[in-house]
Design a protein around this motif. Structure first.
Motif, PDB file in Angstrom:
ATOM      1  N   LEU A  60       0.831  -1.200   0.000  1.00 32.56           N
ATOM      2  CA  LEU A  60       0.000   0.000   0.000  1.00 32.56           C
ATOM      3  C   LEU A  60       0.866   1.251   0.000  1.00 32.56           C
ATOM      4  O   LEU A  60       1.903   1.313   0.670  1.00 32.56           O
ATOM      5  CB  LEU A  60      -0.925   0.025   1.220  1.00 32.56           C
ATOM      6  CG  LEU A  60      -1.985  -1.080   1.285  1.00 32.56           C
ATOM      7  CD1 LEU A  60      -2.835  -0.907   2.540  1.00 32.56           C
ATOM      8  CD2 LEU A  60      -2.864  -1.095   0.034  1.00 32.56           C
ATOM      9  N   ALA A  61       0.412   2.253  -0.718  1.00 34.22           N
ATOM     10  CA  ALA A  61       1.132   3.516  -0.831  1.00 34.22           C
ATOM     11  C   ALA A  61       0.896   4.398   0.389  1.00 34.22           C
ATOM     12  O   ALA A  61      -0.090   4.241   1.123  1.00 34.22           O
ATOM     13  CB  ALA A  61       0.687   4.257  -2.099  1.00 34.22           C
ATOM     14  N   ALA A  84       8.042  -1.079   2.615  1.00 35.48           N
ATOM     15  CA  ALA A  84       8.056  -1.649   1.273  1.00 35.48           C
ATOM     16  C   ALA A  84       9.379  -1.425   0.556  1.00 35.48           C
ATOM     17  O   ALA A  84       9.731  -2.174  -0.356  1.00 35.48           O
ATOM     18  CB  ALA A  84       6.911  -1.057   0.447  1.00 35.48           C
ATOM     19  N   PHE A  85      10.146  -0.378   0.939  1.00 39.92           N
ATOM     20  CA  PHE A  85      11.450  -0.116   0.337  1.00 39.92           C
ATOM     21  C   PHE A  85      12.515  -1.026   0.920  1.00 39.92           C
ATOM     22  O   PHE A  85      13.338  -1.591   0.204  1.00 39.92           O
ATOM     23  CB  PHE A  85      11.870   1.343   0.559  1.00 39.92           C
ATOM     24  CG  PHE A  85      10.998   2.353  -0.121  1.00 39.92           C
ATOM     25  CD1 PHE A  85      10.678   2.244  -1.455  1.00 39.92           C
ATOM     26  CD2 PHE A  85      10.497   3.423   0.590  1.00 39.92           C
ATOM     27  CE1 PHE A  85       9.885   3.180  -2.083  1.00 39.92           C
ATOM     28  CE2 PHE A  85       9.702   4.362  -0.025  1.00 39.92           C
ATOM     29  CZ  PHE A  85       9.385   4.248  -1.362  1.00 39.92           C
ATOM     30  N   GLU A  86      12.521  -1.143   2.224  1.00 42.97           N
ATOM     31  CA  GLU A  86      13.533  -1.911   2.948  1.00 42.97           C
ATOM     32  C   GLU A  86      12.831  -2.766   3.996  1.00 42.97           C
ATOM     33  O   GLU A  86      12.662  -2.355   5.143  1.00 42.97           O
ATOM     34  CB  GLU A  86      14.539  -0.969   3.612  1.00 42.97           C
ATOM     35  CG  GLU A  86      15.288  -0.090   2.625  1.00 42.97           C
ATOM     36  CD  GLU A  86      16.156   0.944   3.318  1.00 42.97           C
ATOM     37  OE1 GLU A  86      17.376   0.770   3.311  1.00 42.97           O
ATOM     38  OE2 GLU A  86      15.594   1.923   3.868  1.00 42.97           O
ATOM     39  N   ALA A 120       2.044   3.541  10.370  1.00 39.29           N
ATOM     40  CA  ALA A 120       0.617   3.798  10.192  1.00 39.29           C
ATOM     41  C   ALA A 120       0.071   4.436  11.460  1.00 39.29           C
ATOM     42  O   ALA A 120       0.676   4.346  12.536  1.00 39.29           O
ATOM     43  CB  ALA A 120      -0.135   2.505   9.880  1.00 39.29           C
ATOM     44  N   THR A 121      -1.079   5.082  11.310  1.00 38.99           N
ATOM     45  CA  THR A 121      -1.795   5.643  12.453  1.00 38.99           C
ATOM     46  C   THR A 121      -3.194   5.048  12.490  1.00 38.99           C
ATOM     47  O   THR A 121      -3.769   4.704  11.450  1.00 38.99           O
ATOM     48  CB  THR A 121      -1.891   7.174  12.354  1.00 38.99           C
ATOM     49  OG1 THR A 121      -2.397   7.527  11.065  1.00 38.99           O
ATOM     50  CG2 THR A 121      -0.539   7.823  12.531  1.00 38.99           C
ATOM     51  N   MET A 212       3.893   5.422   5.533  1.00 36.41           N
ATOM     52  CA  MET A 212       5.022   5.064   4.679  1.00 36.41           C
ATOM     53  C   MET A 212       4.567   3.939   3.762  1.00 36.41           C
ATOM     54  O   MET A 212       3.659   3.189   4.133  1.00 36.41           O
ATOM     55  CB  MET A 212       6.219   4.568   5.511  1.00 36.41           C
ATOM     56  CG  MET A 212       6.923   5.618   6.331  1.00 36.41           C
ATOM     57  SD  MET A 212       8.201   4.880   7.400  1.00 36.41           S
ATOM     58  CE  MET A 212       9.198   3.976   6.203  1.00 36.41           C
ATOM     59  N   PRO A 213       5.142   3.789   2.564  1.00 34.79           N
ATOM     60  CA  PRO A 213       4.794   2.627   1.742  1.00 34.79           C
ATOM     61  C   PRO A 213       5.092   1.343   2.514  1.00 34.79           C
ATOM     62  O   PRO A 213       6.203   1.159   3.017  1.00 34.79           O
ATOM     63  CB  PRO A 213       5.698   2.783   0.519  1.00 34.79           C
ATOM     64  CG  PRO A 213       6.006   4.252   0.464  1.00 34.79           C
ATOM     65  CD  PRO A 213       6.094   4.696   1.893  1.00 34.79           C
ATOM     66  N   VAL A 214       4.097   0.459   2.624  1.00 33.09           N
ATOM     67  CA  VAL A 214       4.253  -0.724   3.456  1.00 33.09           C
ATOM     68  C   VAL A 214       3.744  -1.977   2.758  1.00 33.09           C
ATOM     69  O   VAL A 214       2.887  -1.917   1.874  1.00 33.09           O
ATOM     70  CB  VAL A 214       3.513  -0.583   4.806  1.00 33.09           C
ATOM     71  CG1 VAL A 214       4.144   0.485   5.677  1.00 33.09           C
ATOM     72  CG2 VAL A 214       2.027  -0.320   4.603  1.00 33.09           C
ATOM     73  N   ILE A 215       4.307  -3.098   3.174  1.00 36.63           N
ATOM     74  CA  ILE A 215       3.743  -4.413   2.877  1.00 36.63           C
ATOM     75  C   ILE A 215       2.821  -4.759   4.038  1.00 36.63           C
ATOM     76  O   ILE A 215       3.263  -4.819   5.191  1.00 36.63           O
ATOM     77  CB  ILE A 215       4.832  -5.481   2.735  1.00 36.63           C
ATOM     78  CG1 ILE A 215       5.836  -5.105   1.645  1.00 36.63           C
ATOM     79  CG2 ILE A 215       4.217  -6.850   2.451  1.00 36.63           C
ATOM     80  CD1 ILE A 215       7.094  -5.955   1.659  1.00 36.63           C
TER      81      ILE A 215
END
Length: 276
Positions: A60-61, A84-86, A120-121, A212-215
């Motif tokens: 997710l973005a 998602a980046f690292e 996330a919040t 943040m971009p996350v898995i």
């Protein structure tokens, strides 16, 4: 229709197009029949129902809103978040509790990584029943309680399903950190023991805003302290839609020194990558 031949098997498989089930992803997500109030269908990026004993995952973005709903009263969403980046950076439930001086998470709280950044919040919560202390069920515990805990058994363990979800993103068992349980809660008793308090019924939901971009990885399995002898887990609804991240003047960002520092760490990380 016979499946005894290759041609018959092909026709049988193609005949399944358009079939629906109680638990399944909807593609495209904009075809979901009942988007959240105020959300345009075209804003939906994830729409899925997850059966009890099932799992789901998605990248997710930043700014995406993610709502998890207990449709029938017995869903328990065991949640993992990875950068998602690292992906070496992931949700750290211990730090989430420790830094915010709060073991009972709800609306307004932050989900922090092991790098002191905000993944996330929690922006809305009609459940109030969550658990940041126990983590998901494990193979040994499910085998002892239900007779099996393998992913394709009748009583899959949460950690086993999270391994499968993460494998779809090139991650392994070592990446299955302690998870956060949403929609089923516990309470710490006076003697320090943990008491299962359950959920708050059908329709309860919790909404996260991705910072943040996350898995995202979710396993819908019974809470490990659920005292019922039978494996009891009902359908979970997962909806996500495009939105904006927490702004600099948002109360979620400014209300505590710890939160301000965590958001500053997040902004610094993203700015260096040209995102914020």
């Amino acid at each position: 229709m016979t499946t005894a031949t290759t041609y018959g098997a092909r026709e049988h498989a193609r005949a399944q197009e358009g079939a629906t089930a109680e638990a399944m992803p909807v593609l495209p997500a904009s075809a979901w029949p009942t988007p959240p109030e105020g959300v345009a269908p075209e804003s939906l990026v994830w729409a899925e129902t997850v059966a009890g004993g099932g799992y789901a995952h998605k990248v997710l973005a930043r700014g995406t809103h993610l709502r998890l709903t207990d449709l029938n009263g017995d869903a328990c969403a065991n949640l993992l978040l990875h950068n998602a980046f690292e992906p070496i950076e992931r949700l750290n439930v211990n730090d989430t509790v420790k830094v915010q001086w709060n073991a009972y998470l709800g609306s307004g709280d932050l989900l922090l990584s092991d790098q002191a950044r905000v993944l996330a919040t929690i922006v809305a919560d009609t459940s109030g029943a969550h658990d940041a202390l126990c983590s998901a069920s494990a193979l040994a515990g499910n085998t002892a309680k239900y007779g099996a805990g393998e992913p394709h058994s009748d009583s899959p363990a949460g950690r086993e399903l999270l391994k499968l979800a993460l494998a779809k993103h090139g991650l392994g068992p070592r990446d299955v950190a302690p998870s956060l349980a949403l929609l089923k809660g516990i309470q710490v008793s006076g003697d320090g023991g943990l008491e299962f308090t359950g959920g708050t019924g059908a329709g309860a939901s919790v909404t996260l805003r991705v910072e943040m971009p996350v898995i995202v990885s979710i396993a819908n399995t019974p809470h490990p302290l659920d005292p019922r002898p039978d494996y009891t887990a009902s359908t979970l609804e997962v909806l996500a839609w495009r939105g904006t991240p927490t702004g600099p003047d948002d109360a979620l960002r400014t209300r505590t020194p710890e939160g301000r520092r965590a958001f500053a760490n997040t902004a610094d990380y993203l700015a260096a990558r040209g995102i914020a």
